[in-house]
Design an enzyme around this catalytic site. Structure first.
Site, PDB file in Angstrom:
ATOM      1  N   PRO A   1       0.790  -1.228   0.000  1.00  0.00           N
ATOM      2  CA  PRO A   1       0.000   0.000   0.000  1.00  0.00           C
ATOM      3  C   PRO A   1       0.827   1.286   0.000  1.00  0.00           C
ATOM      4  CG  PRO A   1      -0.108  -1.094   2.133  1.00  0.00           C
ATOM      5  CD  PRO A   1       0.525  -2.058   1.191  1.00  0.00           C
ATOM      6  N   ASN A   2       0.336   2.229  -0.769  1.00  0.00           N
ATOM      7  CA  ASN A   2       0.873   3.593  -0.871  1.00  0.00           C
ATOM      8  C   ASN A   2       2.171   3.694  -1.667  1.00  0.00           C
ATOM      9  OD1 ASN A   2      -1.203   4.893   0.747  1.00  0.00           O
ATOM     10  ND2 ASN A   2      -0.318   3.779   2.466  1.00  0.00           N
TER      11      ASN A   2
ATOM     12  N   ARG B   1       5.016  11.051  -2.320  1.00  0.00           N
ATOM     13  CA  ARG B   1       4.772  10.733  -0.916  1.00  0.00           C
ATOM     14  C   ARG B   1       6.038  10.958  -0.084  1.00  0.00           C
ATOM     15  NH1 ARG B   1       4.743   4.550   1.279  1.00  0.00           N
ATOM     16  NH2 ARG B   1       3.994   4.991   3.369  1.00  0.00           N
TER      17      ARG B   1
ATOM     18  N   TYR C   1      11.230   8.962   1.298  1.00  0.00           N
ATOM     19  CA  TYR C   1      11.267   7.929   0.254  1.00  0.00           C
ATOM     20  C   TYR C   1      11.951   8.379  -1.036  1.00  0.00           C
ATOM     21  CZ  TYR C   1       7.960   5.594   3.332  1.00  0.00           C
ATOM     22  OH  TYR C   1       7.374   4.987   4.411  1.00  0.00           O
TER      23      TYR C   1
ATOM     24  N   ASN D   1       8.080  -5.831  -0.915  1.00  0.00           N
ATOM     25  CA  ASN D   1       7.973  -4.655  -0.049  1.00  0.00           C
ATOM     26  C   ASN D   1       6.496  -4.548   0.328  1.00  0.00           C
ATOM     27  OD1 ASN D   1       7.876  -2.255   1.299  1.00  0.00           O
ATOM     28  ND2 ASN D   1       9.009  -1.066  -0.234  1.00  0.00           N
TER      29      ASN D   1
ATOM     30  N   ALA E   1       3.259  -0.917   4.801  1.00  0.00           N
ATOM     31  CA  ALA E   1       2.759  -0.921   6.187  1.00  0.00           C
ATOM     32  C   ALA E   1       2.266  -2.296   6.641  1.00  0.00           C
ATOM     33  CB  ALA E   1       1.650   0.118   6.341  1.00  0.00           C
TER      34      ALA E   1
ATOM     35  N   HIS F   1       4.239  -4.535   9.089  1.00  0.00           N
ATOM     36  CA  HIS F   1       4.226  -4.359  10.548  1.00  0.00           C
ATOM     37  C   HIS F   1       2.933  -4.848  11.191  1.00  0.00           C
ATOM     38  CE1 HIS F   1       7.542  -1.899   9.291  1.00  0.00           C
ATOM     39  NE2 HIS F   1       6.753  -1.033   8.690  1.00  0.00           N
TER      40      HIS F   1
ATOM     41  N   ASP G   1       1.906 -15.782   7.356  1.00  0.00           N
ATOM     42  CA  ASP G   1       1.510 -17.173   7.115  1.00  0.00           C
ATOM     43  C   ASP G   1       1.677 -17.559   5.646  1.00  0.00           C
ATOM     44  OD1 ASP G   1       0.888 -17.584   9.742  1.00  0.00           O
ATOM     45  OD2 ASP G   1      -1.281 -17.428   9.494  1.00  0.00           O
TER      46      ASP G   1
ATOM     47  N   GLU H   1      12.848  -9.629   1.540  1.00  0.00           N
ATOM     48  CA  GLU H   1      12.093  -8.467   2.034  1.00  0.00           C
ATOM     49  C   GLU H   1      12.884  -7.188   1.756  1.00  0.00           C
ATOM     50  OE1 GLU H   1      11.330  -8.709   6.246  1.00  0.00           O
ATOM     51  OE2 GLU H   1      10.446  -6.704   6.326  1.00  0.00           O
TER      52      GLU H   1
ATOM     53  N   HIS I   1      12.798  -2.773   1.977  1.00  0.00           N
ATOM     54  CA  HIS I   1      12.200  -1.480   2.338  1.00  0.00           C
ATOM     55  C   HIS I   1      13.095  -0.375   1.808  1.00  0.00           C
ATOM     56  CE1 HIS I   1       9.334  -3.475   4.874  1.00  0.00           C
ATOM     57  NE2 HIS I   1      10.325  -4.207   5.342  1.00  0.00           N
ATOM     58  N   LEU I   2      12.467   0.644   1.256  1.00  0.00           N
ATOM     59  CA  LEU I   2      13.226   1.787   0.750  1.00  0.00           C
ATOM     60  C   LEU I   2      13.936   2.505   1.898  1.00  0.00           C
ATOM     61  CD1 LEU I   2      10.286   2.887  -1.454  1.00  0.00           C
ATOM     62  CD2 LEU I   2      12.556   2.482  -2.399  1.00  0.00           C
ATOM     63  N   SER I   3      13.175   2.736   2.973  1.00  0.00           N
ATOM     64  CA  SER I   3      13.728   3.478   4.104  1.00  0.00           C
ATOM     65  C   SER I   3      14.348   2.513   5.113  1.00  0.00           C
ATOM     66  CB  SER I   3      12.614   4.289   4.773  1.00  0.00           C
ATOM     67  OG  SER I   3      11.616   3.413   5.292  1.00  0.00           O
TER      68      SER I   3
ATOM     69  N   ARG J   1      13.456   4.649  12.188  1.00  0.00           N
ATOM     70  CA  ARG J   1      12.206   5.405  12.188  1.00  0.00           C
ATOM     71  C   ARG J   1      11.382   5.097  13.444  1.00  0.00           C
ATOM     72  NH1 ARG J   1       9.410   4.822   6.535  1.00  0.00           N
ATOM     73  NH2 ARG J   1       8.263   6.613   7.378  1.00  0.00           N
TER      74      ARG J   1
ATOM     75  N   ARG K   1       7.643   0.677  13.413  1.00  0.00           N
ATOM     76  CA  ARG K   1       8.195   0.115  12.159  1.00  0.00           C
ATOM     77  C   ARG K   1       9.342  -0.877  12.432  1.00  0.00           C
ATOM     78  NH1 ARG K   1       5.789   3.427   8.229  1.00  0.00           N
ATOM     79  NH2 ARG K   1       5.446   5.512   9.045  1.00  0.00           N
TER      80      ARG K   1
HETATM   81  C1  DQA Z   1       8.321   0.954   3.666  1.00  0.00           C
HETATM   82  C2  DQA Z   1       8.451   1.162   5.177  1.00  0.00           C
HETATM   83  C3  DQA Z   1       7.108   0.951   5.864  1.00  0.00           C
HETATM   84  O1  DQA Z   1       7.256   1.170   7.259  1.00  0.00           O
HETATM   85  C4  DQA Z   1       6.089   1.925   5.338  1.00  0.00           C
HETATM   86  O2  DQA Z   1       4.823   1.680   5.917  1.00  0.00           O
HETATM   87  C5  DQA Z   1       6.014   1.940   3.854  1.00  0.00           C
HETATM   88  C6  DQA Z   1       7.230   1.814   3.065  1.00  0.00           C
HETATM   89  C7  DQA Z   1       9.640   1.269   2.922  1.00  0.00           C
HETATM   90  O3  DQA Z   1       9.778   0.862   1.778  1.00  0.00           O
HETATM   91  O4  DQA Z   1      10.491   1.988   3.474  1.00  0.00           O
HETATM   92  O5  DQA Z   1       4.942   2.160   3.283  1.00  0.00           O
HETATM   93  O6  DQA Z   1       8.032  -0.425   3.431  1.00  0.00           O
END
Ligand code: DQA
Length: 156
Positions: A11-12, A19, A24, A75, A78, A81, A88, A99, A101-103, A108, A112
């Site tokens: 999501p997002n 964003r 990011y 990725n 959210a 978390h 599962d 896995e 994550h950009l950040s 943070r 997270r």
């Molecule tokens: C994220 C980190 C997550 O905590 C956050 O909710 C995201 C992006 C990242 O790529 O840094 O939406 O997965």
């Protein structure tokens, strides 16, 4: 035929570029997809890159990964978390899941710092922006090569 890697975004992440650019960056998801396709080609991997805002769609795509994909780069944004359901699903997969994550989620907010994906992932890459996806492709290529390599022969 090249092995296929499924890259899933939660999501997002469709909003990347607009964003929270201080977190990011200015890179869009389309930019990341283009970089992954180029890097995949160089590594001999076919890349299938997808994004959804829906948890159930991520679950359906992860289940699909078990039928014909060699590896998954995830990725989950959210849902990382929050989602025992994704935990599962990944746990039930026999293909390796990387896995991303950009950040740097550990630098943070505390909420997270916990991932439901990490305990069932092959590995985790966080904090390197779009490069993290390419690093995950490298890791996937290396894992696939290792899995295909004949076992070492032992001298008598
Ligand atoms: C994220 C980190 C997550 O905590 C956050 O909710 C995201 C992006 C990242 O790529 O840094 O939406 O997965």
């Amino acid at each position: 035929m090249h092995p296929s890697v499924l890259i899933l975004n939660g999501p997002n992440l469709n909003l990347l570029g607009m964003r929270e650019p201080h977190v990011y960056g200015a890179t869009t998801l389309a930019d990341i997809e283009a970089r992954c396709i180029v890097r995949g080609k160089a590594l001999g991997l076919h890349v299938d890159f997808r994004q959804t805002n829906a948890e159930s769609q991520l679950i359906d795509w992860l289940q699909e990964a078990g039928r014909g994909f060699a590896a998954v780069i995830l990725n989950a944004a959210a849902y990382t978390h929050t989602s025992i359901a994704l935990h599962d699903t990944v746990r039930a997969l026999t293909v390796p899941v990387f896995e991303v994550h950009l950040s740097n989620v550990y630098a943070r907010e505390p909420f997270r710092h916990h991932s439901f994906i990490s305990p069932v992932a092959r590995g985790v890459i966080a904090g390197f922006g779009a490069l993290g996806y390419e690093l995950a492709l490298e890791a996937a290529a290396s894992a696939l090569a290792e899995a295909e390599a004949p076992p070492p022969s032992h001298p008598q």
